[in-house]
Design an enzyme around this catalytic site. Structure first.
Site, PDB file in Angstrom:
ATOM      1  N   ASP A 287       0.816  -1.335  -0.054  1.00 33.53           N
ATOM      2  CA  ASP A 287       0.167  -0.294  -0.273  1.00 33.53           C
ATOM      3  C   ASP A 287       0.966   1.105  -0.177  1.00 33.53           C
ATOM      4  OD1 ASP A 287       0.984  -0.745   3.362  1.00 33.53           O
ATOM      5  OD2 ASP A 287      -0.497   0.298   3.544  1.00 33.53           O
TER       6      ASP A 287
ATOM      7  N   HIS B  43      10.182  -0.390   9.333  1.00 34.13           N
ATOM      8  CA  HIS B  43       8.444  -1.589   8.995  1.00 34.13           C
ATOM      9  C   HIS B  43       9.138  -2.562   7.579  1.00 34.13           C
ATOM     10  CE1 HIS B  43       6.528  -0.161  12.739  1.00 34.13           C
ATOM     11  NE2 HIS B  43       7.011   1.821  11.630  1.00 34.13           N
TER      12      HIS B  43
HETATM   13  C1  BDR Z   1       2.685  -0.845   8.410  1.00 35.81           C
HETATM   14  O1  BDR Z   1       1.552   0.406   8.774  1.00 35.81           O
HETATM   15  C2  BDR Z   1       1.905   1.231   7.256  1.00 35.81           C
HETATM   16  O2  BDR Z   1       2.305   2.625   7.580  1.00 35.81           O
HETATM   17  C3  BDR Z   1       3.003   1.068   7.155  1.00 35.81           C
HETATM   18  O3  BDR Z   1       3.786   0.875   5.694  1.00 35.81           O
HETATM   19  C4  BDR Z   1       3.681  -0.328   7.445  1.00 35.81           C
HETATM   20  O4  BDR Z   1       3.306  -1.386   6.547  1.00 35.81           O
HETATM   21  C5  BDR Z   1       3.677  -0.391  10.297  1.00 35.81           C
HETATM   22  O5  BDR Z   1       2.339  -0.835  11.703  1.00 35.81           O
HETATM   23 CA    CA Z   2       3.191  -0.612   4.174  1.00 33.12          CA
END
Ligand code: BDR
Ligand code: CA
Length: 332
Positions: free
Chosen positions: A14, A251
């Protein structure tokens, strides 16, 4: 590392700033072959996610990678508003301009694309999923044998002992579609969860993305440097230890770092279920006991056993990331 054949990966994403970091790491790494990018709602609406995936692939010199548009909203709960304050209204830190690109969407849905690709190469495809999990849940519905046909599933999402980032117990991707996530965790495939337990251990600085951009002098790394600057403002505003280096959490990159360098991670094994309703919605619960003496509904013995990353050697994976991104991976 025992294999020298690249892992064939479908990247379900995403984008999203850390999604972009992760895509570029995957494209830069010689052991990763991105055979498709499937998009979902999450950090932005799915239409924007698809536009961003096409754009990122094109500016990185890979317009040949198929990109699909996927699920628009969660399976059961109402959809939310994308977090423009974290990733920008455009998902890439509010870029001031974009160059023209030519690549177009593959007309299939993300779920159908996953099913088609996995059927065509049984046992070979790894799904790396770093957004809410509706596309994977729909693919499971379209092809109930998917767990036998997929090589491995790696998810950035969830948390076991680290506090959540959208509630005291929930991580954003799982909270975004908890019903889909519970289906994915219990589907019976080889699944590894890369959650906040490890992603909060790896802090990346804007300075290191400047070093990468300075080295390549390329639109892809300049775009990433800009986006990370925006994203780091959010994380630095929240966490003093992150602010010290004007940094952010990487992340989604950690999902690919687990794929390329699992030796730097410590795992726990056990059934994982997701709380789908109530105040704990989106919580990922890991059963660490070998048996439950008095198992209640939902925790019966036949549920699949994923593995969960609990610790990471942050220094080592940080070095792998930097070395990979500094290598010559971008064509002029
Ligand atoms: C996840 O949430 C999104 O904001 C980031 O892309 C990552 O996949 C982290 O909690
Ligand atoms: Ca993500």
């Amino acid at each position: 590392m025992t294999t020298t054949r690249p892992f064939k990966v479908i990247y379900d994403t995403d984008p999203g700033v850390d999604d972009a970091m992760a895509l570029f790491y995957a494209l830069a790494h010689p052991l990763v072959d991105v055979v498709g990018i499937t998009t979902t709602f999450g950090n932005v609406k799915v239409e924007q996610a698809a536009v961003n995936a096409l754009y990122l692939a094109a500016i990185a010199g890979r317009p040949d990678i198929p990109v699909t548009q996927g699920i628009k909203r969660p399976w059961v709960k109402p959809g939310g508003t994308p977090p423009a304050h974290i990733h920008g209204a455009d998902g890439l830190g509010n870029l001031t301009s974009r160059v023209t690109t030519q690549n177009q969407l593959d007309p299939r849905s993300s779920a159908q694309f996953i099913v088609d690709m996995v059927r065509a190469s049984p046992g070979e495809i790894t799904l790396v999923a770093v957004g809410p999990l509706g596309n994977l849940a729909l693919a499971l519905k379209l092809e109930p044998d998917l767990p036998k046909l997929v090589r491995e599933v790696i998810i950035m999402g969830g948390t076991i002992t680290e506090p959540g980032n959208v509630s005291p117990v929930a991580e954003a991707n799982i909270w975004g579609d908890p019903h889909a996530a519970d289906q994915v965790f219990t589907a019976g495939w080889k699944l590894t969860m890369v959650g906040l337990d490890v992603t909060h251990q790896v802090i990346m600085s804007v300075a290191q993305f400047k070093t990468i951009a300075d080295k390549h002098q390329h639109i892809a790394t300049d775009t990433l440097h800009h986006a990370v600057g925006f994203y780091a403002n959010f994380y630095s505003g929240l966490y003093p230890h992150v602010a010290k280096i004007h940094g952010c959490f990487g992340h989604d990159v950690l999902a690919f770092l687990y794929l390329t360098n699992p030796e730097h991670f410590t795992l726990a094994h056990g059934r994982v279920r997701v709380a789908t309703e109530g105040i704990g919605q989106g919580q990922t619960m890991l059963d660490r006991r070998p048996t439950l003496g008095y198992a209640q509904r939902g925790w019966d013995a036949d549920k699949a056993t994923p593995q969960v990353c609990m610790q990471v050697d942050a220094q080592a994976v940080g070095q792998v990331f930097q070395d990979t991104m500094m290598a010559d991976w971008l064509a002029r």
